[in-house]
Scaffold this motif. Structure first.
Motif, PDB file in Angstrom:
ATOM      1  N   VAL A  20       0.194 -24.771   2.600  1.00 24.93           N
ATOM      2  CA  VAL A  20       0.605 -25.794   1.642  1.00 24.93           C
ATOM      3  C   VAL A  20      -0.340 -26.981   1.734  1.00 24.93           C
ATOM      4  O   VAL A  20      -0.672 -27.452   2.830  1.00 24.93           O
ATOM      5  CB  VAL A  20       2.047 -26.262   1.917  1.00 24.93           C
ATOM      6  N   THR A  21      -0.785 -27.452   0.588  1.00 26.87           N
ATOM      7  CA  THR A  21      -1.575 -28.671   0.501  1.00 26.87           C
ATOM      8  C   THR A  21      -1.045 -29.484  -0.675  1.00 26.87           C
ATOM      9  O   THR A  21      -0.105 -29.082  -1.360  1.00 26.87           O
ATOM     10  CB  THR A  21      -3.079 -28.370   0.360  1.00 26.87           C
ATOM     11  N   VAL A  47       0.204 -26.044   7.029  1.00 29.66           N
ATOM     12  CA  VAL A  47       0.000 -27.219   6.181  1.00 29.66           C
ATOM     13  C   VAL A  47      -1.347 -27.839   6.506  1.00 29.66           C
ATOM     14  O   VAL A  47      -1.656 -28.135   7.663  1.00 29.66           O
ATOM     15  CB  VAL A  47       1.111 -28.275   6.380  1.00 29.66           C
ATOM     16  N   SER A  48      -2.146 -28.014   5.486  1.00 25.44           N
ATOM     17  CA  SER A  48      -3.416 -28.732   5.579  1.00 25.44           C
ATOM     18  C   SER A  48      -3.460 -29.666   4.383  1.00 25.44           C
ATOM     19  O   SER A  48      -3.806 -29.254   3.276  1.00 25.44           O
ATOM     20  CB  SER A  48      -4.599 -27.756   5.550  1.00 25.44           C
ATOM     21  N   ALA A  49      -3.073 -30.926   4.594  1.00 27.95           N
ATOM     22  CA  ALA A  49      -2.883 -31.850   3.481  1.00 27.95           C
ATOM     23  C   ALA A  49      -3.536 -33.188   3.789  1.00 27.95           C
ATOM     24  O   ALA A  49      -3.730 -33.543   4.958  1.00 27.95           O
ATOM     25  CB  ALA A  49      -1.396 -32.042   3.199  1.00 27.95           C
ATOM     26  N   PRO A  50      -3.875 -33.955   2.765  1.00 19.88           N
ATOM     27  CA  PRO A  50      -4.549 -35.236   2.981  1.00 19.88           C
ATOM     28  C   PRO A  50      -3.703 -36.213   3.797  1.00 19.88           C
ATOM     29  O   PRO A  50      -2.473 -36.213   3.713  1.00 19.88           O
ATOM     30  CB  PRO A  50      -4.771 -35.769   1.557  1.00 19.88           C
ATOM     31  N   ASP A  51      -4.372 -37.054   4.565  1.00 19.66           N
ATOM     32  CA  ASP A  51      -3.662 -38.039   5.378  1.00 19.66           C
ATOM     33  C   ASP A  51      -3.253 -39.275   4.581  1.00 19.66           C
ATOM     34  O   ASP A  51      -2.624 -40.185   5.112  1.00 19.66           O
ATOM     35  CB  ASP A  51      -4.511 -38.453   6.588  1.00 19.66           C
ATOM     36  N   LYS A  52      -3.608 -39.307   3.281  1.00 23.12           N
ATOM     37  CA  LYS A  52      -3.200 -40.395   2.405  1.00 23.12           C
ATOM     38  C   LYS A  52      -3.186 -39.871   0.968  1.00 23.12           C
ATOM     39  O   LYS A  52      -3.543 -38.715   0.714  1.00 23.12           O
ATOM     40  CB  LYS A  52      -4.135 -41.591   2.527  1.00 23.12           C
ATOM     41  N   ASP A  53      -2.777 -40.715   0.054  1.00 23.14           N
ATOM     42  CA  ASP A  53      -2.691 -40.329  -1.354  1.00 23.14           C
ATOM     43  C   ASP A  53      -4.081 -40.132  -1.952  1.00 23.14           C
ATOM     44  O   ASP A  53      -4.909 -41.044  -1.915  1.00 23.14           O
ATOM     45  CB  ASP A  53      -1.935 -41.410  -2.128  1.00 23.14           C
ATOM     46  N   TYR A  54      -4.321 -38.944  -2.482  1.00 24.25           N
ATOM     47  CA  TYR A  54      -5.584 -38.633  -3.151  1.00 24.25           C
ATOM     48  C   TYR A  54      -5.333 -38.207  -4.596  1.00 24.25           C
ATOM     49  O   TYR A  54      -6.025 -37.348  -5.130  1.00 24.25           O
ATOM     50  CB  TYR A  54      -6.330 -37.523  -2.410  1.00 24.25           C
ATOM     51  N   SER A  55      -4.339 -38.806  -5.231  1.00 25.43           N
ATOM     52  CA  SER A  55      -4.022 -38.442  -6.613  1.00 25.43           C
ATOM     53  C   SER A  55      -5.201 -38.711  -7.540  1.00 25.43           C
ATOM     54  O   SER A  55      -5.930 -39.697  -7.375  1.00 25.43           O
ATOM     55  CB  SER A  55      -2.805 -39.234  -7.096  1.00 25.43           C
ATOM     56  N   ALA A  56      -5.363 -37.828  -8.515  1.00 21.41           N
ATOM     57  CA  ALA A  56      -6.370 -37.974  -9.575  1.00 21.41           C
ATOM     58  C   ALA A  56      -7.803 -38.012  -9.062  1.00 21.41           C
ATOM     59  O   ALA A  56      -8.672 -38.599  -9.687  1.00 21.41           O
ATOM     60  CB  ALA A  56      -6.086 -39.212 -10.421  1.00 21.41           C
ATOM     61  N   VAL A  57      -8.063 -37.328  -7.937  1.00 28.02           N
ATOM     62  CA  VAL A  57      -9.447 -37.270  -7.438  1.00 28.02           C
ATOM     63  C   VAL A  57     -10.179 -36.045  -7.991  1.00 28.02           C
ATOM     64  O   VAL A  57     -11.340 -35.811  -7.644  1.00 28.02           O
ATOM     65  CB  VAL A  57      -9.497 -37.244  -5.895  1.00 28.02           C
ATOM     66  N   SER A  58      -9.486 -35.258  -8.817  1.00 29.09           N
ATOM     67  CA  SER A  58     -10.065 -34.054  -9.389  1.00 29.09           C
ATOM     68  C   SER A  58     -10.539 -33.114  -8.277  1.00 29.09           C
ATOM     69  O   SER A  58      -9.859 -32.977  -7.270  1.00 29.09           O
ATOM     70  CB  SER A  58     -11.202 -34.414 -10.345  1.00 29.09           C
ATOM     71  N   MET A  67     -14.772 -34.619   8.840  1.00 29.49           N
ATOM     72  CA  MET A  67     -13.381 -34.941   8.546  1.00 29.49           C
ATOM     73  C   MET A  67     -12.538 -34.822   9.810  1.00 29.49           C
ATOM     74  O   MET A  67     -12.809 -33.991  10.678  1.00 29.49           O
ATOM     75  CB  MET A  67     -12.825 -33.995   7.474  1.00 29.49           C
ATOM     76  N   LYS A  68     -11.512 -35.634   9.874  1.00 29.58           N
ATOM     77  CA  LYS A  68     -10.590 -35.600  11.000  1.00 29.58           C
ATOM     78  C   LYS A  68      -9.389 -34.717  10.647  1.00 29.58           C
ATOM     79  O   LYS A  68      -8.888 -34.754   9.522  1.00 29.58           O
ATOM     80  CB  LYS A  68     -10.089 -37.010  11.329  1.00 29.58           C
ATOM     81  N   THR A  85     -10.134 -34.736   0.771  1.00 30.24           N
ATOM     82  CA  THR A  85      -9.518 -34.518  -0.536  1.00 30.24           C
ATOM     83  C   THR A  85      -8.675 -33.244  -0.532  1.00 30.24           C
ATOM     84  O   THR A  85      -8.759 -32.435   0.406  1.00 30.24           O
ATOM     85  CB  THR A  85     -10.598 -34.387  -1.607  1.00 30.24           C
ATOM     86  N   PRO A  86      -7.872 -33.027  -1.579  1.00 30.77           N
ATOM     87  CA  PRO A  86      -7.135 -31.766  -1.664  1.00 30.77           C
ATOM     88  C   PRO A  86      -8.031 -30.534  -1.602  1.00 30.77           C
ATOM     89  O   PRO A  86      -7.682 -29.543  -0.955  1.00 30.77           O
ATOM     90  CB  PRO A  86      -6.429 -31.878  -3.017  1.00 30.77           C
ATOM     91  N   ALA A  87      -9.173 -30.581  -2.275  1.00 26.76           N
ATOM     92  CA  ALA A  87     -10.099 -29.446  -2.212  1.00 26.76           C
ATOM     93  C   ALA A  87     -10.609 -29.241  -0.798  1.00 26.76           C
ATOM     94  O   ALA A  87     -10.744 -28.106  -0.326  1.00 26.76           O
ATOM     95  CB  ALA A  87     -11.263 -29.662  -3.182  1.00 26.76           C
ATOM     96  N   ASP A  88     -10.898 -30.328  -0.089  1.00 31.30           N
ATOM     97  CA  ASP A  88     -11.301 -30.229   1.315  1.00 31.30           C
ATOM     98  C   ASP A  88     -10.212 -29.552   2.143  1.00 31.30           C
ATOM     99  O   ASP A  88     -10.496 -28.670   2.962  1.00 31.30           O
ATOM    100  CB  ASP A  88     -11.542 -31.621   1.902  1.00 31.30           C
ATOM    101  N   CYS A  89      -8.985 -29.997   1.937  1.00 30.58           N
ATOM    102  CA  CYS A  89      -7.861 -29.481   2.726  1.00 30.58           C
ATOM    103  C   CYS A  89      -7.664 -27.990   2.499  1.00 30.58           C
ATOM    104  O   CYS A  89      -7.417 -27.235   3.449  1.00 30.58           O
ATOM    105  CB  CYS A  89      -6.593 -30.242   2.366  1.00 30.58           C
TER     106      CYS A  89
END
Length: 310
Positions: A20-21, A47-58, A67-68, A85-89
């Motif tokens: 889940v991301t 779960v591999s998800a961003p540590d903060k809000d990355y909304s609308a980063v495409s 990355m940490k 970013t979500p793609a990174d995650c």
């Protein structure tokens, strides 16, 4: 690495593994509700998800820095907060490096609070998380809820997770039997009134677009949690406290909603039309757009697998 023993134990586990991301961040309730449903269904949940809000980063990715990955306690899951970013995650999550050799069978990005229909998928970090998994050869879904500020509550995200479980179960069945279409990933949008959805409908990507403009401002808008502010105007409610003062000759501009471009009615089978009509819209996407070749196959599959689930 923390969770190393848990990761090794899951490799020998024969249950399907689901990663889940999201783009709202690892603490977002949509993600937590989805994880809870997957854990209750007895899947191996990663779960591999961003540590903060990355909304609308495409589909932005991290390229020039490391990355940490920080272990996070989520009951029933093995979870990491990623400084990317979500793609990174998604990319890191399916690489086999984060979970000690374990590669998930399915990636789910969401649950986003706010729909991702039509042209908005271009902006969406949620869709990008699923798209990146697709790029990596792993079946994936993006799930979004049509949040309306005057009607929606956080509980609707929990209901959305519950409503999508028949689809998730069906997809995992197809993945196990190697019959899930390889040429697409699925973009899922759930109506505002989750309690009264009419069912699932395979749709085309429409042309819906909420247009925005720019206005000069004197207030530096803070970054707020998207699940707290979706579809809520923040004009004149923000404080510039903590923001850096403007340098000489600098000007502030903020994005503002202008008009909503109505979807173009072609044959009544677009994502936004189904969503507004009370259906859970399921749109097959390719790398950049709707994969029309998979529509007949997915319609048959949906009728066979999910007709009696709601």
């Amino acid at each position: 690495m923390a969770n190393e023993m848990d990761c090794k134990a899951t490799i020998a586990d024969k249950r399907p593994a689901v990663l889940v991301t999201n783009d709202d961040g690892i603490d977002a309730p949509g993600l937590r509700f989805l994880v809870a449903q997957l854990v209750a269904a007895r899947y191996v949940v990663l779960v591999s998800a961003p540590d903060k809000d990355y909304s609308a980063v495409s589909h932005g990715i991290t390229w020039r820095r490391a990355m940490k990955a920080k272990p996070v306690e989520i009951e029933g899951a093995i979870a990491f907060a990623i400084s990317g970013t979500p793609a990174d995650c998604a990319s890191l999550g399916v690489s086999g490096k984060l979970f000690d050799g374990l590669v998930p069978d399915l990636v789910i990005s969401g649950i986003n609070n706010g729909d991702n229909c039509g042209y908005h998928i271009v902006y969406s970090g949620t869709v990008a998380g699923a798209r990146e998994a697709f790029f990596c050869g792993v079946p994936s879904l993006a799930i979004s809820h049509h949040w309306v500020g005057s009607k929606s509550t956080v509980d609707d995200l929990k209901l959305t997770a519950e409503a999508c479980m028949p689809l998730i179960n069906a997809v995992l069945y197809e993945v196990k039997n190697k019959s899930f279409p390889e040429g697409c990933f699925l973009n899922v949008n759930v109506p505002t009134d989750v309690s009264h959805v009419k069912g699932f409908k395979i749709t085309k990507q429409g042309k819906f677009l909420m247009r925005s403009g720019w206005e000069q401002t004197t207030v530096d808008m803070p970054t707020l949690e998207s699940y707290q502010t979706a579809n809520i105007s923040t004009a004149n409610t923000s404080s510039s406290e903590g923001s850096a003062p403007l340098a000489e000759n600098e000007i502030l501009f903020e994005r503002v909603r202008t008009t909503i471009k109505n979807h173009e009615v072609e044959d009544g089978e677009t994502d936004i039309e189904a969503l507004m009509d009370g259906y859970i819209s399921v749109t097959p996407l390719g790398a950049l757009s709707c994969n029309l070749e998979t529509l007949p196959e997915l319609k048959t599959w949906l009728e066979q697998r999910l007709a009696s689930s709601l």
